[in-house]
Motif scaffolding. Structure first.
Motif, PDB file in Angstrom:
ATOM      1  N   ARG A  15      45.678  44.086 104.922  1.00  0.00           N
ATOM      2  CA  ARG A  15      44.292  44.116 104.412  1.00  0.00           C
ATOM      3  C   ARG A  15      43.537  45.317 104.976  1.00  0.00           C
ATOM      4  NH1 ARG A  15      39.619  41.646 106.397  1.00  0.00           N
ATOM      5  NH2 ARG A  15      40.781  40.290 107.817  1.00  0.00           N
ATOM      6  N   PRO A  20      38.247  50.121 100.007  1.00  0.00           N
ATOM      7  CA  PRO A  20      37.586  49.675  98.776  1.00  0.00           C
ATOM      8  C   PRO A  20      37.847  50.610  97.596  1.00  0.00           C
ATOM      9  CG  PRO A  20      36.122  49.431 100.652  1.00  0.00           C
ATOM     10  CD  PRO A  20      37.317  50.183 101.150  1.00  0.00           C
ATOM     11  N   ALA A  23      41.112  49.993  96.094  1.00  0.00           N
ATOM     12  CA  ALA A  23      41.144  48.719  95.372  1.00  0.00           C
ATOM     13  C   ALA A  23      40.224  48.709  94.164  1.00  0.00           C
ATOM     14  CB  ALA A  23      40.760  47.581  96.321  1.00  0.00           C
ATOM     15  N   SER A  27      32.323  50.811  97.930  1.00  0.00           N
ATOM     16  CA  SER A  27      32.549  50.856  99.375  1.00  0.00           C
ATOM     17  C   SER A  27      31.378  50.296 100.168  1.00  0.00           C
ATOM     18  CB  SER A  27      32.822  52.298  99.814  1.00  0.00           C
ATOM     19  OG  SER A  27      31.731  53.135  99.456  1.00  0.00           O
ATOM     20  N   ARG A  31      30.007  48.203 106.437  1.00  0.00           N
ATOM     21  CA  ARG A  31      31.326  47.581 106.643  1.00  0.00           C
ATOM     22  C   ARG A  31      31.621  47.526 108.125  1.00  0.00           C
ATOM     23  NH1 ARG A  31      34.767  46.377 102.714  1.00  0.00           N
ATOM     24  NH2 ARG A  31      33.949  46.717 100.613  1.00  0.00           N
ATOM     25  N   LEU A  36      39.593  46.067 103.465  1.00  0.00           N
ATOM     26  CA  LEU A  36      38.864  45.097 102.653  1.00  0.00           C
ATOM     27  C   LEU A  36      38.391  43.911 103.474  1.00  0.00           C
ATOM     28  CD1 LEU A  36      41.131  44.930  99.464  1.00  0.00           C
ATOM     29  CD2 LEU A  36      39.132  46.392  99.870  1.00  0.00           C
ATOM     30  N   ARG A  37      37.344  43.263 102.963  1.00  0.00           N
ATOM     31  CA  ARG A  37      36.923  41.975 103.530  1.00  0.00           C
ATOM     32  C   ARG A  37      37.823  40.873 102.966  1.00  0.00           C
ATOM     33  NH1 ARG A  37      31.837  44.295 101.705  1.00  0.00           N
ATOM     34  NH2 ARG A  37      30.597  45.022 103.490  1.00  0.00           N
ATOM     35  N   GLU A  40      36.953  39.979  99.469  1.00  0.00           N
ATOM     36  CA  GLU A  40      37.387  40.920  98.448  1.00  0.00           C
ATOM     37  C   GLU A  40      38.855  40.695  98.093  1.00  0.00           C
ATOM     38  OE1 GLU A  40      34.370  44.640  99.455  1.00  0.00           O
ATOM     39  OE2 GLU A  40      36.177  44.339 100.667  1.00  0.00           O
TER      40      GLU A  40
END
Length: 297
Positions: A15, A20, A23, A27, A31, A36-37, A40
């Motif tokens: 991850r 972002p 993906a 963004s 953060r 990614l979180r 997400e």
């Protein structure tokens, strides 16, 4: 190895590698985590945040193939990473023994069949050897033994390429691009840990290398895995100099978990000439050793 910890650290590390932008997500500016979180990843995999959080805490037991595939897409896993995640899931619910081929007997009981050694000995144009996922050298031809003379010269290596790479200073001379070899070695051993998590010899090897090598310990913590079937590598042999060799790794159908690797040089290249010189050097060394044994017997 603790399966839940392995799963947790693998998913967390994957991850963290996905930005972002990569993906296709905005963004943002606040953060607090790399990559990614969790929310997400959950959205990309079409699952709830609570369910993904459960998976990332290390609980892959009972997870369906469809969920694993969705997770692989969301985390943009390559083929080696997908296979590793499936192996971790199988280990989590005990299904690995039902879905994987029967593994060979432990290394200390395994001996190459005569025909395998004949095959290796018949390969005279390049080094050839058989290894397992722990990087133990199980069988080899004469040219390989001459090529990796430094491995055989140090009993503490126990004819293991991972120990040679991280514990023997000679490896840094033999591998001009040592960092690349180190990365590949750890990736192979990490993949083997996913396929065969209850291998005591593997546990012992990883524990030894983590204790004795900062370089290994750092790479082990990255949880990178890789398929290693073909490519080109650069070497520096103390007797013949620089060599650029192509290799092919072939999985052995008769012995699941073992790989036959053959090195060769480009025709008419300086490396091909280097291999011919190496063969001559190996024959000279063997003749000298035979003479010495005869004199002392």
């Amino acid at each position: 190895m603790d399966n839940r910890e392995e799963v947790r650290e693998f998913l967390t590390s994957r991850r963290a590698k996905i930005t972002p932008d990569r993906a296709g997500l905005p963004s943002g500016s606040r953060r607090r985590v790399p990559g990614l979180r969790r929310s997400e990843v959950a959205a990309l995999a079409d699952m709830s945040v609570e369910y993904y959080s459960k998976l990332e805490r290390g609980n892959l037991a009972g997870v369906s193939p469809a969920v694993l595939e969705a997770l692989a897409r969301a985390l943009q896993l390559d083929d080696a990473e997908r296979a590793h995640m499936v192996n971790l899931a199988q280990a989590a619910d005990g299904s690995g023994s039902l879905t994987r081929p029967r593994r060979r007997r432990p290394q200390e009981q395994w001996k190459p069949h005569r025909s395998l050694q004949w095959t290796l000995d018949a390969i005279t144009a390049g080094p050839a050897f058989v290894r397992n996922g722990r990087m133990d050298i199980l069988a080899a031809n004469q040219l390989f033994r001459a090529f990796y003379a430094a491995v055989y010269a140090t009993p503490g290596n126990q004819q293991n390429l991972a120990r040679f790479t991280f514990l023997d200073p000679a490896s840094r001379h033999f591998y001009p691009d040592w960092d690349a070899f180190a990365d590949i070695t750890v990736a192979i051993v990490r993949a083997e840990a996913g396929r065969n998590p209850h291998d005591k010899d593997l546990h012992d090897l990883v524990g030894e290398l983590c204790t004795r090598s900062d370089a290994f310990r750092t790479r082990w913590g990255a949880h990178n895995v890789r398929h290693h079937g073909t490519g080109t590598k650069h070497f520096h042999h103390h007797a013949v100099g620089d060599l650029t060799l192509a290799f092919e790794g072939l999985e052995m159908a008769a012995a699941p978990g073992l790989t036959l690797t053959i090195y060769t040089a480009e025709p008419s290249s300086s490396s091909e000439e280097g291999l011919r010189l190496l063969a001559t050097w190996a024959a000279t060394q063997e003749a000298a050793q035979h003479t010495e044994r005869s004199a002392t017997s």
